[in-house]
Design an enzyme around this catalytic site. Sequence first.
Site, PDB file in Angstrom:
ATOM      1  N   CYS A 336     -39.067  51.783  52.687  1.00 61.31           N
ATOM      2  CA  CYS A 336     -37.637  51.432  52.823  1.00 61.31           C
ATOM      3  C   CYS A 336     -37.072  51.638  54.227  1.00 61.31           C
ATOM      4  O   CYS A 336     -36.468  50.709  54.787  1.00 61.31           O
ATOM      5  CB  CYS A 336     -36.779  52.206  51.819  1.00 61.31           C
ATOM      6  SG  CYS A 336     -37.572  52.629  50.277  1.00 61.31           S
ATOM      7  N   ARG A 365     -48.696  59.906  49.788  1.00 67.26           N
ATOM      8  CA  ARG A 365     -47.961  60.966  49.099  1.00 67.26           C
ATOM      9  C   ARG A 365     -48.956  62.011  48.626  1.00 67.26           C
ATOM     10  O   ARG A 365     -49.985  61.683  48.036  1.00 67.26           O
ATOM     11  CB  ARG A 365     -47.197  60.408  47.884  1.00 67.26           C
ATOM     12  CG  ARG A 365     -46.159  59.368  48.247  1.00 67.26           C
ATOM     13  CD  ARG A 365     -45.454  58.842  47.010  1.00 67.26           C
ATOM     14  NE  ARG A 365     -44.639  57.668  47.335  1.00 67.26           N
ATOM     15  CZ  ARG A 365     -43.998  56.948  46.426  1.00 67.26           C
ATOM     16  NH1 ARG A 365     -44.067  57.276  45.150  1.00 67.26           N
ATOM     17  NH2 ARG A 365     -43.287  55.883  46.795  1.00 67.26           N
ATOM     18  N   GLN A 383     -48.029  49.509  48.379  1.00 65.62           N
ATOM     19  CA  GLN A 383     -46.904  49.007  47.586  1.00 65.62           C
ATOM     20  C   GLN A 383     -46.621  47.554  47.955  1.00 65.62           C
ATOM     21  O   GLN A 383     -46.586  47.212  49.135  1.00 65.62           O
ATOM     22  CB  GLN A 383     -45.647  49.831  47.853  1.00 65.62           C
ATOM     23  CG  GLN A 383     -45.591  51.166  47.147  1.00 65.62           C
ATOM     24  CD  GLN A 383     -44.253  51.846  47.370  1.00 65.62           C
ATOM     25  OE1 GLN A 383     -43.694  51.802  48.457  1.00 65.62           O
ATOM     26  NE2 GLN A 383     -43.724  52.488  46.343  1.00 65.62           N
ATOM     27  N   ASP A 385     -43.961  45.901  48.370  1.00 61.00           N
ATOM     28  CA  ASP A 385     -42.542  46.201  48.512  1.00 61.00           C
ATOM     29  C   ASP A 385     -41.752  44.998  49.007  1.00 61.00           C
ATOM     30  O   ASP A 385     -42.279  44.160  49.741  1.00 61.00           O
ATOM     31  CB  ASP A 385     -42.370  47.318  49.536  1.00 61.00           C
ATOM     32  CG  ASP A 385     -41.708  48.546  48.941  1.00 61.00           C
ATOM     33  OD1 ASP A 385     -41.096  48.409  47.881  1.00 61.00           O
ATOM     34  OD2 ASP A 385     -41.809  49.618  49.547  1.00 61.00           O
ATOM     35  N   HIS A 387     -37.404  44.265  50.235  1.00 64.00           N
ATOM     36  CA  HIS A 387     -36.009  44.695  50.301  1.00 64.00           C
ATOM     37  C   HIS A 387     -35.151  43.479  50.571  1.00 64.00           C
ATOM     38  O   HIS A 387     -35.387  42.748  51.531  1.00 64.00           O
ATOM     39  CB  HIS A 387     -35.829  45.767  51.373  1.00 64.00           C
ATOM     40  CG  HIS A 387     -36.514  47.047  51.024  1.00 64.00           C
ATOM     41  ND1 HIS A 387     -37.828  47.289  51.363  1.00 64.00           N
ATOM     42  CD2 HIS A 387     -36.088  48.123  50.330  1.00 64.00           C
ATOM     43  CE1 HIS A 387     -38.173  48.474  50.897  1.00 64.00           C
ATOM     44  NE2 HIS A 387     -37.138  49.006  50.270  1.00 64.00           N
ATOM     45  N   LYS A 466     -31.943  51.799  38.632  1.00 62.70           N
ATOM     46  CA  LYS A 466     -33.041  50.832  38.694  1.00 62.70           C
ATOM     47  C   LYS A 466     -33.347  50.240  37.331  1.00 62.70           C
ATOM     48  O   LYS A 466     -33.037  50.819  36.283  1.00 62.70           O
ATOM     49  CB  LYS A 466     -34.287  51.486  39.279  1.00 62.70           C
ATOM     50  CG  LYS A 466     -34.785  52.716  38.520  1.00 62.70           C
ATOM     51  CD  LYS A 466     -36.028  53.304  39.170  1.00 62.70           C
ATOM     52  CE  LYS A 466     -36.539  54.505  38.377  1.00 62.70           C
ATOM     53  NZ  LYS A 466     -37.862  54.952  38.816  1.00 62.70           N
ATOM     54  N   HIS A 512     -34.059  46.995  46.290  1.00 57.27           N
ATOM     55  CA  HIS A 512     -35.476  47.342  46.443  1.00 57.27           C
ATOM     56  C   HIS A 512     -36.228  46.679  45.283  1.00 57.27           C
ATOM     57  O   HIS A 512     -35.745  46.681  44.149  1.00 57.27           O
ATOM     58  CB  HIS A 512     -35.694  48.848  46.342  1.00 57.27           C
ATOM     59  CG  HIS A 512     -34.901  49.668  47.307  1.00 57.27           C
ATOM     60  ND1 HIS A 512     -35.474  50.441  48.291  1.00 57.27           N
ATOM     61  CD2 HIS A 512     -33.558  49.855  47.440  1.00 57.27           C
ATOM     62  CE1 HIS A 512     -34.533  51.069  48.973  1.00 57.27           C
ATOM     63  NE2 HIS A 512     -33.355  50.732  48.467  1.00 57.27           N
TER      64      HIS A 512
END
Length: 638
Positions: A336, A365, A383, A385, A387, A466, A512
């Site tokens: 992000c 992580r 990911q 991902d 945005h 979410k 997201h």
Amino acid sequence: MEIKVTLPDGAKKGYSQGTTIAQVAESISIGLRKNAVAGKMDGKLVDLNEAIADECRVEIVTLDSKDGVDVYRHTTAHIMAQALKRKYGTERVKLGIGPVIDNGFYYDIDINTPVSSDDLLSIEREMEIIIQENLRIVRRVVSRKEAMDIFEQLEEPLKIELIQGLPDEAVITLYEQGEFVDLCRGPHLPSTGGIKAFKLLNVAGAYWRGDSNNKMLQRIYGTSFPKKAELLEHLQLLEEAKKRDHRKLGKELELFMFSEEAPGMPFYLPKGMTIRTELENFARDIQQQRGYDEVRTPLMLNNRLWEQSGHWDHYKDNMYFTNVDDKTFALKPMNCPGHMLVFKNSMHSYRELPIRLSEYGQVHRHEYSGALNGMMRVRTFCQDDAHLFVLPSQIEDEIGQVIALIDHIYQVFGFEYKIELSTRPEDYMGSDELWDEAEKSLQQVLDKRGIQYHVNEGDGAFYGPKIDFHILDALKRSWQCGTIQLDFQMPEKFDLTYMGEDSQKYRPVVIHRAVYGSIDRFIGIITEHYAGAFPLWLAPVQAKLLPVSEHYNEYAYSVKKGLAEAGIRVEMDVRDEKLGYKIREAQLEKVPYMLVLGENEKNTNSVSVRKRGKGDLGMKSILELIEQIKQEILAKKE
């Protein structure tokens, strides 16, 4: 004194003070009382013998509900703990915790003599005796001092530690059945005789309270069901799951590997990399058609960025750090903040919005070593991902388009899915007003489209609510993959703006979005979903050439060249083995097409086709076969 009780259908009924939940159930119907295992008073789970003291909403909990099954399994966990005490001796077994988990339960114990899988049958026999005794299960509210005295007398240090950690205002309850007593919130079945079918599954190690600095305990897993047929069906699914285990198949099919040199970090072998590339390109093509721009952001960013974004406060214990030029940098746990910087790199007009930025971003992580689980729980993953930077007026339409995108992709894999709306967590960031607006926006999108969903209170991201997508695989197991998160906080944190129609600056809203979630985990899921027999478009090897003898190897090479030039992934088996053996080997490798080449095939420029799951399809010309495979790949069907 009469107390008014509101029932689930909205009807109000009067009961005398002291009426129990069981008596309420019986007043509605004898059948309901027979099937009741617990109740709810104003949404809180309680035992059947809980008395009504004030006006409230009452719901009867049966085994047809998740709450009912959880109560049933929680009681089974207590019966197992009691059996362990009886079998090994109270002084040798010290109890930790015994919660309900998906499809079962476990109990953590500290025991001098380790329990092995071979001991589970004898523990089950002891549990059967306790069930036959039909011991009454009694709830007792006690003071903190009384609880401490009881567990000091029982020499239960782990229970004492739990009591010491309870807040001052906590109501402390014990549950007793025969000679056994446990610290527990409950509720439970009225007696041990209510358990009809159970099975202890396996034994593992687990650090006390999940902390590697604490003592390693033994964790005994089990499951239970109201009916024996349900238990047998579940055990059969567990056996099938073992056969489909992605760690086993990943090794057999040479998809990926792990090494002690990088715990929890997958290595992709050539065949596994083919699957990953196909997954990425499939979603990439769809996103390009739908107005996404792909970016790539650094793996490592200055620590001040994570403090600015809020990730530091919520993720620092799971992040990896290093020093560069006397400054602290962190490997990104999320993509992000990088996308916020990309947006901020230039000025934007309202005419440009929505701006949709996507990335296949590698994140890191930290996970405890005991939590690592093949591709399902790793320390680094990719990911998918995206945005979306949108005007407030575009929120509903953009979220609707993302829902349609996720639905389209999941349909290709044959996944059914369920949707959850997750609301603000306890550690949420930002104002209540913005959270109210964000939650309302997501709810309106779902409601207007008539989408069924479950509200998951308190499970939102720290920056916004979410919508989560839980896919169901071939064994009907649920996996949370896709997510849509509405965020009013990051634009504030990073001072993101666009120029409005009136030449004034305004804040965009950020959506997201992920479809696969973690590509690595998704590969683990589909490996088990397909049992390694990937559909043609994903299969690492789409066709295998099987010459009947070495005399036809040269012809096989020419066929291979033609298939490869057509974009078909093809391998040859030119070993000096019998044809039947080669076919069996190709079947074990789960190759979609097996192509046999002999004298007839060579003379007619053709192959004899065997298809996975369908057997012998007869002879086809090379051109005909290429066209068939290409059309099938294009259609993305089995």
